[in-house]
Design an enzyme around this catalytic site. Structure first.
Site, mmCIF file in Angstrom:
data_model
loop_
_atom_site.group_PDB
_atom_site.id
_atom_site.type_symbol
_atom_site.label_atom_id
_atom_site.label_comp_id
_atom_site.label_asym_id
_atom_site.label_seq_id
_atom_site.Cartn_x
_atom_site.Cartn_y
_atom_site.Cartn_z
ATOM 1 N N LEU A 154 71.950 52.707 17.958
ATOM 2 C CA LEU A 154 71.460 53.842 17.084
ATOM 3 C C LEU A 154 70.293 54.679 17.767
ATOM 4 O O LEU A 154 70.348 55.954 17.720
ATOM 5 C CB LEU A 154 71.274 53.616 15.777
ATOM 6 C CG LEU A 154 72.126 53.043 14.742
ATOM 7 C CD1 LEU A 154 71.602 52.712 13.356
ATOM 8 C CD2 LEU A 154 73.411 53.826 14.782
ATOM 9 N N GLY A 181 63.000 53.912 20.982
ATOM 10 C CA GLY A 181 61.560 54.324 21.297
ATOM 11 C C GLY A 181 60.589 53.718 22.119
ATOM 12 O O GLY A 181 61.204 52.879 23.126
ATOM 13 N N PHE A 192 58.361 51.509 21.639
ATOM 14 C CA PHE A 192 58.147 49.896 21.208
ATOM 15 C C PHE A 192 59.555 49.191 20.763
ATOM 16 O O PHE A 192 59.281 47.957 20.629
ATOM 17 C CB PHE A 192 56.945 49.735 20.366
ATOM 18 C CG PHE A 192 55.769 50.414 20.804
ATOM 19 C CD1 PHE A 192 55.087 49.693 21.984
ATOM 20 C CD2 PHE A 192 55.142 51.410 20.166
ATOM 21 C CE1 PHE A 192 54.005 50.355 22.392
ATOM 22 C CE2 PHE A 192 53.940 51.968 20.663
ATOM 23 C CZ PHE A 192 53.285 51.587 21.775
ATOM 24 N N GLY A 193 60.299 49.789 20.738
ATOM 25 C CA GLY A 193 61.570 49.097 20.123
ATOM 26 C C GLY A 193 62.959 49.901 20.222
ATOM 27 O O GLY A 193 63.069 51.018 20.600
ATOM 28 N N ASP A 214 59.012 63.307 7.886
ATOM 29 C CA ASP A 214 60.081 63.815 8.660
ATOM 30 C C ASP A 214 61.354 63.670 7.802
ATOM 31 O O ASP A 214 62.546 63.341 8.190
ATOM 32 C CB ASP A 214 60.302 62.616 9.833
ATOM 33 C CG ASP A 214 61.184 63.230 10.945
ATOM 34 O OD1 ASP A 214 61.678 64.411 10.916
ATOM 35 O OD2 ASP A 214 61.876 62.357 11.853
#
Length: 809
Positions: A522, A525, A527-528, A665
């Site tokens: 999906l 970023g 870090f993951g 957000d």
């Protein structure tokens, strides 16, 4: 506290100076129509030349639109037969520009001249050696010009030109003398793309009709630019076009997989210099009923000097067999340095069609400021430094001697009579000083207080605000901002709440990894990554208060947030804190944490995922009920269903605000849709490439959803429940427009930021999102209340939820 503010303003000074250097921006084709400097003198005399001139007073430098210097225009010395005359007025723009419009004028000279060009041609060049004749979309070279000596005639260039050098070539006969004044309109070509080469577009036969999918405005043999860079995106139906009197298929360049045994189309792009590339946007047709789809996969190679890098990047967009609309597919290029890019686009059906490809790149460290402007720039910087140092001294003086630390600086703006009045400072002087401070404060905070806070991984303090006595408020305490696996903050949490959470055990069970089946990625970023998976038997691991609406033993779709094994210690701690927070969120309209995989790396948290995906994509695939939907046979969503979904979002946010959690957000991309229009609020929209265009990137790192953010979040870095209320108003607007366009789509990112300054000044010049056609007046009134300048006058989520229930259709 004094030391903290001093450090803050000195840092603000540094960031302001840094941002005085212009940064690259995405080219806005619709507003790229500014004069480039013939009439105003930005184009220097030395950059204007000509093939010949009548006299010194009609030299090339006098060929400036609307100027009367010299004898009032450029006039060539005409000799020879008309068909052999190649007179020209040449302009050097010093760099590549995107030119959309030209203007011409004859020689008037206060009534003593009457020479003008009735028609002319244009030639252009990107390197000064190879010259290309401009033709319109019907292949015509000659442009109709002036009918008298004084009127200005503007002509749109369709297609537009990407060039550094431009030549105006009057079409001359001997029946009259010719003189010209000219202007160019456009903007700098920031893509830096100099040429591309691709396979020749092909021909389709559809119901006995020929569809020509060739690059009809391509201006090179092997290398050039054409329809993929002309700023015109094709329509959903490729058999139609924006342009009149052209053939079917004109908007697109297309290929059939029958002609490519390797299964892909390769296009190579060459740039003006080595650049730091962030994204590529490809506008694709997706009329799958005609066997046309977006590309299945793209593989891109990079060349920085002379050699191609051995390891390419690969990207696979989500295939869409529901919505036939054409769309931009955004491909992350991960800040690769390159002067050339070679991309292989793989077919997902018989046909693949592109109408536009653009590139975005970050700062180029080799790009130098023009020496001719260096002295002016240094002088300006020195003056600004002195002004800002004086401002900082005044600020600190106010803080120390008048004990104003608890008040927001914005309380000092707008009305001089509201200032505290020291005995020895006249009111007039005080107002003058603080007017300067107010203006500078806005600029400092636009570029520092919010942006730098958003781009750091460490905890920060939010500026204190006045709140009701006894009422807990997010902004009163230290804020814990969790980085999250995908590089964006999860729900922002007051430090007090975080302390309470840290003393409790995580009430989620360990889930066996072997029962997870990967479906698709999906997002990702720093870090993951976030994966869509099927979970087998996860019902057995859930709390008693939660139940799935699925048949027993049926697999369940879940979102799995996965921490990279090489993540640093801070990211790992943030991940564990995020699990603690998510485990406490139990509301029917908030995505639930279902289980974790913590026994070994990579660490995973498993959350709900709704079968209809996110609300943005869901609504963009539907139409409002009405005649258009009936004629197009498109799936519909009723206003009643929209209202039901909006009420659920308000309910979920009411729950978060009751815990003093701030989302930061809220948008349709962060709301997931289940059966019967069930809505649950999530938080990983930032990680998805699909929505990279919704975020404003700061120096290639932090990304901010500025089109959903309140003015105080952008200017002051304040995030509260009130700023979430603002974002809810924008989310409601998205829903009632069926997510067909971005908020403030007519404004560039920089103009959006400028508009927040208008909200701050509150002089009735701010731009509001317009009322959507299907939006009832009471609901639009609710939106406007969410965007109130004064945070105290915005409704709470409890009030919003109550209002939506009251105005239920």
């Amino acid at each position: 506290m004094v030391y903290y503010n001093k450090r803050k303003y000195l840092s603000a000074l540094f960031f302001l100076l840094k941002h005085l250097i212009p940064q690259p921006n995405l080219l806005q084709f619709s507003v790229c129509r500014s004069p480039l400097g013939m009439s105003r003198g930005q184009i220097l005399d030395e950059d204007i030349s000509a093939s010949s001139q009548w006299s010194d007073s009609t030299a090339a430098k006098y060929g400036r639109l609307d100027c009367e210097e010299g004898d009032g225009a450029w006039c060539p010395e005409i000799a020879g037969e008309p068909e052999n005359i190649n007179e020209f007025l040449q302009i050097d723009l010093r760099s590549l520009h995107f030119i959309t419009l030209v203007g011409t004028q004859g020689r008037h000279a206060g009534g003593i001249g009457n020479e003008f060009a009735q028609t002319y041609k244009i030639k252009y060049s990107r390197d000064g050696s190879r010259w290309i004749s401009w033709r319109n979309r019907q292949g015509k070279e000659v442009i109709e010009a002036n009918r008298n000596a004084y009127d200005i005639v503007l002509k749109d260039l369709e297609p537009p030109i990407i060039a550094r050098f431009i030549r105006f070539m009057p079409v001359i006969d001997h029946s009259m003398n010719v003189c010209m004044r000219v202007e160019l309109y456009g903007c700098e070509w920031l893509d830096g793309l100099v040429s591309y080469n691709s396979p020749v577009g092909q021909q389709m036969t559809l119901n006995g009709q020929y569809i020509y999918l060739n690059d009809s405005v391509y201006d090179g043999a092997m290398k050039g630019l054409g329809q993929l860079t002309d700023g015109m995106c094709g329509l959903d139906d490729f058999t139609h076009s924006h342009v009149y009197n052209v053939w079917p298929g004109y908007d697109y360049v297309g290929w059939t997989n029958e002609s490519f045994s390797n299964g892909y189309v390769e296009i190579m792009f060459e740039f003006d210099r080595t650049r730091n590339f962030t994204t590529m946007k490809v506008h694709c047709n997706n009329m799958f009923s005609r066997r046309v789809k977006t590309f299945q996969k793209v593989v891109c190679y990079f060349r920085s000097e002379s050699d191609w890098e051995a390891t390419p990047i690969s990207f696979s967009p989500v295939m869409d067999d529901v919505n036939p609309s054409a769309r931009f597919v955004t491909v992350s290029l991960y800040n690769h340095m390159a002067s050339a890019i070679k991309c292989q686009y793989y077919f997902s059906d018989i046909w693949m069609m592109f109408s536009e490809i653009t590139f975005q790149s970050g700062d180029d460290p080799t790009h130098k400021v023009d020496d001719s402007n260096t002295r002016i720039l240094i002088g300006c910087l020195v003056a600004i430094i002195f002004i800002l140092v004086a401002i900082i001294v005044i600020i600190l003086w106010r803080q120390v001697w008048q004990k104003m630390l608890e008040k927001s600086p914005l309380a000092w703006f707008g009305n001089c009579q509201s200032f505290p009045r020291p005995q020895r400072i006249p009111v007039s002087s005080r107002c003058g000083v603080w007017n300067i401070y107010a203006i500078s404060y806005i600029h400092i905070h636009v570029y520092f207080v919010y942006f730098s806070a958003a781009s750091t991984n460490t905890s920060s303090k939010s500026p204190p605000v006045s709140v009701q006595e006894g009422v807990p408020h997010y902004a009163e305490a230290d804020i814990v901002n969790l980085q999250g696996v995908t590089g964006g903050n999860t729900y922002a949490v007051p430090a007090l709440t975080m302390d309470l959470l840290s003393g409790k055990d995580v009430a989620v069970e360990e889930f066996p990894r072997k029962l997870l089946t990967f479906k698709e990625k999906l997002g990702e970023g720093q870090f993951g990554e976030v994966h869509l998976c099927e979970a087998e038997g996860i019902q057995d691991f859930m709390d008693e208060d939660f139940s799935f609406d699925v048949i027993e033993n049926q697999t369940v779709l879940v979102a799995v947030k996965m921490l990279r094994t090489d993540a640093n210690k801070n990211a790992r701690n943030d991940f564990l804190k995020e699990i603690k927070i998510m485990s406490r969120l139990k509301d029917p309209n908030i995505i639930r944490l279902l289980a974790v995989c913590m026994s070994s790396d990579p660490l995973c948290m498993i959350t709900e995922y709704m079968e209809n995906g996110d609300l943005n994509q869901f609504l963009s695939r539907h139409e409002p009920e009405g005649m258009i939907a009936l004629l197009s046979n498109a799936p519909t969503v009723s206003y009643s269903n929209l209202h039901h979904m909006a009420t659920q979002i308000a309910s979920g946010m009411k729950y978060l605000s009751s815990l003093n959690f701030v989302h930061r957000d809220l948008a349709t991309r962060n709301c997931l849709v289940g059966k019967n229009f069930t809505i649950k609020i999530a938080d990983f929209g930032m990680s998805r490439n699909l929505y990279s265009g919704d975020y404003y990137r700061i120096q290639g790192r932090a990304v901010l959803p500025i089109r959903w953010m309140s003015w105080e979040s952008i200017l002051l870095g304040k995030f509260t429940t009130s700023s979430d209320v603002w974002a809810f108003g924008v989310t409601l607007w998205e829903m009632l427009t069926f997510c067909k366009e971005q908020p403030y789509s007519q404004l560039s990112d920089e103009q959006v930021i400028e508009n927040t300054g208008e909200f701050f000044r509150d002089q009735r010049r701010q731009i509001y999102l317009p009322q959507p056609p299907m939006c009832p007046d009471p609901v639009y009134k609710l939106m406007l209340s969410c965007w109130h300048r004064n945070t105290k006058e915005r409704p709470s989520f409890q009030e919003i939820h109550h209002t939506l229930l009251d105005c239920k259709p």
